[in-house]
Write an enzyme that holds these catalytic residues in place. Structure first.
Site, PDB file in Angstrom:
ATOM      1  N   ASN A  13     -16.085  26.982  -3.146  1.00 49.96           N
ATOM      2  CA  ASN A  13     -14.723  27.311  -2.720  1.00 49.96           C
ATOM      3  C   ASN A  13     -13.761  26.692  -3.739  1.00 49.96           C
ATOM      4  O   ASN A  13     -13.558  25.482  -3.741  1.00 49.96           O
ATOM      5  CB  ASN A  13     -14.506  26.721  -1.316  1.00 49.96           C
ATOM      6  CG  ASN A  13     -13.069  26.829  -0.851  1.00 49.96           C
ATOM      7  OD1 ASN A  13     -12.262  27.545  -1.433  1.00 49.96           O
ATOM      8  ND2 ASN A  13     -12.744  26.098   0.215  1.00 49.96           N
ATOM      9  N   LYS A  15     -10.632  27.008  -3.939  1.00 50.38           N
ATOM     10  CA  LYS A  15      -9.309  26.698  -3.353  1.00 50.38           C
ATOM     11  C   LYS A  15      -8.194  27.229  -4.264  1.00 50.38           C
ATOM     12  O   LYS A  15      -8.376  28.249  -4.919  1.00 50.38           O
ATOM     13  CB  LYS A  15      -9.205  25.190  -3.066  1.00 50.38           C
ATOM     14  CG  LYS A  15     -10.396  24.709  -2.225  1.00 50.38           C
ATOM     15  CD  LYS A  15     -10.231  23.322  -1.687  1.00 50.38           C
ATOM     16  CE  LYS A  15     -11.470  22.953  -0.873  1.00 50.38           C
ATOM     17  NZ  LYS A  15     -11.360  21.643  -0.251  1.00 50.38           N
ATOM     18  N   HIS A  99     -11.161  27.722   7.561  1.00 49.69           N
ATOM     19  CA  HIS A  99     -11.354  26.484   6.781  1.00 49.69           C
ATOM     20  C   HIS A  99     -10.392  25.415   7.308  1.00 49.69           C
ATOM     21  O   HIS A  99      -9.267  25.730   7.709  1.00 49.69           O
ATOM     22  CB  HIS A  99     -11.089  26.759   5.301  1.00 49.69           C
ATOM     23  CG  HIS A  99     -11.430  25.603   4.440  1.00 49.69           C
ATOM     24  ND1 HIS A  99     -10.561  24.555   4.255  1.00 49.69           N
ATOM     25  CD2 HIS A  99     -12.558  25.295   3.759  1.00 49.69           C
ATOM     26  CE1 HIS A  99     -11.141  23.656   3.468  1.00 49.69           C
ATOM     27  NE2 HIS A  99     -12.355  24.081   3.147  1.00 49.69           N
ATOM     28  N   GLU A 171     -18.052  21.372   8.415  1.00 53.55           N
ATOM     29  CA  GLU A 171     -17.315  20.554   7.455  1.00 53.55           C
ATOM     30  C   GLU A 171     -16.488  19.527   8.208  1.00 53.55           C
ATOM     31  O   GLU A 171     -15.387  19.840   8.682  1.00 53.55           O
ATOM     32  CB  GLU A 171     -16.381  21.432   6.626  1.00 53.55           C
ATOM     33  CG  GLU A 171     -17.105  22.494   5.836  1.00 53.55           C
ATOM     34  CD  GLU A 171     -16.254  22.954   4.666  1.00 53.55           C
ATOM     35  OE1 GLU A 171     -16.710  22.789   3.536  1.00 53.55           O
ATOM     36  OE2 GLU A 171     -15.132  23.428   4.874  1.00 53.55           O
ATOM     37  N   SER A 217     -17.277  16.855   0.349  1.00 48.30           N
ATOM     38  CA  SER A 217     -17.645  15.954  -0.746  1.00 48.30           C
ATOM     39  C   SER A 217     -19.109  16.071  -1.171  1.00 48.30           C
ATOM     40  O   SER A 217     -19.762  15.071  -1.466  1.00 48.30           O
ATOM     41  CB  SER A 217     -17.284  14.511  -0.395  1.00 48.30           C
ATOM     42  OG  SER A 217     -15.878  14.400  -0.183  1.00 48.30           O
TER      43      SER A 217
HETATM   44  P1  PGA Z   1     -14.866  19.212  -1.040  1.00 45.33           P
HETATM   45  O1  PGA Z   1     -14.357  20.479  -0.194  1.00 45.33           O
HETATM   46  O2  PGA Z   1     -16.264  19.552  -1.530  1.00 45.33           O
HETATM   47  O3  PGA Z   1     -13.885  19.086  -2.174  1.00 45.33           O
HETATM   48  O4  PGA Z   1     -14.877  18.054  -0.136  1.00 45.33           O
HETATM   49  C1  PGA Z   1     -15.224  21.178   0.662  1.00 45.33           C
HETATM   50  C2  PGA Z   1     -14.509  22.327   1.300  1.00 45.33           C
HETATM   51  O5  PGA Z   1     -13.299  22.182   1.588  1.00 45.33           O
HETATM   52  O6  PGA Z   1     -15.086  23.404   1.521  1.00 45.33           O
END
Ligand code: PGA
Length: 262
Positions: A13, A15, A99, A171, A217
């Site tokens: 993702n 973003k 999300h 998540e 993470s």
């Molecule tokens: P991150 O995000 O791996 O940066 O923690 C995960 C997500 O939001 O899908």
């Protein structure tokens, strides 16, 4: 693409990151090495503006593409929104729904997530429904209650066949973008509970085939241990998906664990 629990599914993702040229080169770098990772299913989820570039960069490779969000109507006067048929038209097979950043920063609700899941399925997209508790909810011992409610709302009104097309992503909100990952045991506890809930609602077969990703993470250094857990079927990766080496490192570690235990 028929996804199987015997193969890790790893979705990146991106973003609100990457201009088109950057997106094209990251997608090309992932696609170029996808053959080495043939035992896994890879999905790239760029911002809307880069979908065309990414779809072109992965064409002819097994790498799939998804959208980050959608509107629940197919078309109409919804300025700024993108519909499921538009995502299909742009070459997407998947779409994220609910999300935690959409829920917390843009006030999305369980109800809007449910409408989006239905819109995605109607257009032939496979939704990746995201669920997860906040730190406050975890500390109050309400993790399962919150995740169960998100799941129940998100799946409401779906037939078993619809549920089989959907992916889930657990998540924990406190682990997203914070560098704090759930321990393998903490993640597995929730994944197993999700599968158990699916079993109660849709039966054993649907539950045992359901693909439940972990997100929060995830990095190459923690993906092996998480992948060893029996109910973790892959990852939804944010930050680490922005560098091809990190993203593919996660895939490599997941494959190593899957070869050993699944
Ligand atoms: P991150 O995000 O791996 O940066 O923690 C995960 C997500 O939001 O899908």
């Amino acid at each position: 693409m028929a996804l199987s629990r015997r193969r890790p599914v790893v979705a990146g993702n991106w973003k609100m990151n990457l201009l088109r040229a950057e997106a094209r080169s990251l997608a090309a770098a992932v696609a170029a090495r996808a053959a080495e990772m043939a035992g896994a299913d890879l999905i790239l989820i760029p911002p809307f503006t880069a979908l065309g570039e990414v779809v072109a960069a992965v064409a002819g490779t097994p790498v799939k593409v998804g959208g980050q969000d959608l509107h629940w109507e197919d078309a109409g006067a919804y300025t700024g929104e993108i519909s499921a048929p538009m995502l299909r038209d742009a070459g997407c097979e998947f779409v994220l729904v609910g999300h935690s950043e959409r829920r917390t920063l843009f006030h999305e609700t369980d109800e809007s997530a449910a409408r989006k899941v239905r819109a995605a399925l109607r257009a032939g997209l496979r939704p990746i429904l995201c669920v997860g508790e906040t730190l406050e909810e975890r500390e109050a011992g309400r993790t399962m209650e919150r995740v169960g409610a998100q799941l129940e709302a998100g799946l409401s009104g779906l037939a078993r066949g619809d549920v089989e097309r959907l992916l889930l992503a657990y998540e924990p909100v406190w682990a997203i973008g914070t560098g704090r990952t759930a321990s393998p045991a903490q993640a597995e506890e929730v994944h197993a509970a999700i599968r158990e809930a699916l079993k109660g609602w849709y039966g054993n077969e649907t539950a045992s085939c359901a693909i439940i990703l972990y997100g929060g993470s995830v990095k190459p250094a923690n993906s092996y241990a998480l992948s060893k857990e029996s109910d973790i079927d892959g990852f939804l990766v944010g930050g680490a998906s922005l560098a091809a080496d990190d993203f593919l490192g996660i895939v490599r570690e997941a494959l190593r664990a899957f070869e050993e235990v699944k």
